[in-house]
Write a protein that holds these residues in place. Sequence first.
Motif, mmCIF file in Angstrom:
data_model
loop_
_atom_site.group_PDB
_atom_site.id
_atom_site.type_symbol
_atom_site.label_atom_id
_atom_site.label_comp_id
_atom_site.label_asym_id
_atom_site.label_seq_id
_atom_site.Cartn_x
_atom_site.Cartn_y
_atom_site.Cartn_z
ATOM 1 N N THR A 80 0.466 -1.121 -0.154
ATOM 2 C CA THR A 80 -0.351 0.312 0.068
ATOM 3 C C THR A 80 0.856 1.083 0.020
ATOM 4 N N SER A 84 1.092 4.432 -3.501
ATOM 5 C CA SER A 84 0.746 5.015 -2.945
ATOM 6 C C SER A 84 2.176 6.567 -2.976
ATOM 7 N N THR A 87 1.420 5.533 -7.310
ATOM 8 C CA THR A 87 0.340 6.401 -8.354
ATOM 9 C C THR A 87 0.618 8.055 -7.585
ATOM 10 N N LYS A 88 0.564 8.038 -6.236
ATOM 11 C CA LYS A 88 0.323 10.065 -5.092
ATOM 12 C C LYS A 88 -1.946 10.407 -5.991
ATOM 13 N N ASN A 89 -1.942 8.284 -5.586
ATOM 14 C CA ASN A 89 -3.866 8.619 -5.920
ATOM 15 C C ASN A 89 -4.426 8.100 -4.437
ATOM 16 N N ALA A 90 -5.442 8.594 -3.891
ATOM 17 C CA ALA A 90 -5.153 7.619 -3.200
ATOM 18 C C ALA A 90 -6.679 6.474 -3.150
ATOM 19 N N THR A 93 -4.548 3.516 -4.170
ATOM 20 C CA THR A 93 -4.285 2.925 -2.970
ATOM 21 C C THR A 93 -4.841 2.079 -1.870
#
Length: 109
Positions: A80, A84, A87-90, A93
Amino acid sequence: MSFTTTQIWTVIVGLGLGSYLLRLSFLGIIGNRDLPEWVLRHLRYTAVAVMPGMITPLILFPQASGGELDPVRLGAALATVAISLWTKNAVLTIFGGAAVLFALHFGIG
């Protein structure tokens, strides 16, 4: 240890009253006033500070394994974090971490 009905209701009412007073102290005192910029800046990090404190014990000392380190949960947590950072996408993630957790759970057991 056994509690009487009165003791249980006393605890429930006491916790409810404490929770109400805590919220009232913040919302009632501040009201409609604008908060200083430095307070708003610090409040932005509240979730980032609280979530690891809630999740870390569940990873390192899970009840499901009697408090022993569980490779499934540890692997899912590491995956996880990697997702994160990549991708820097919640949303990706969360779903990626859940997918890795289920895959490891059914793969390793």
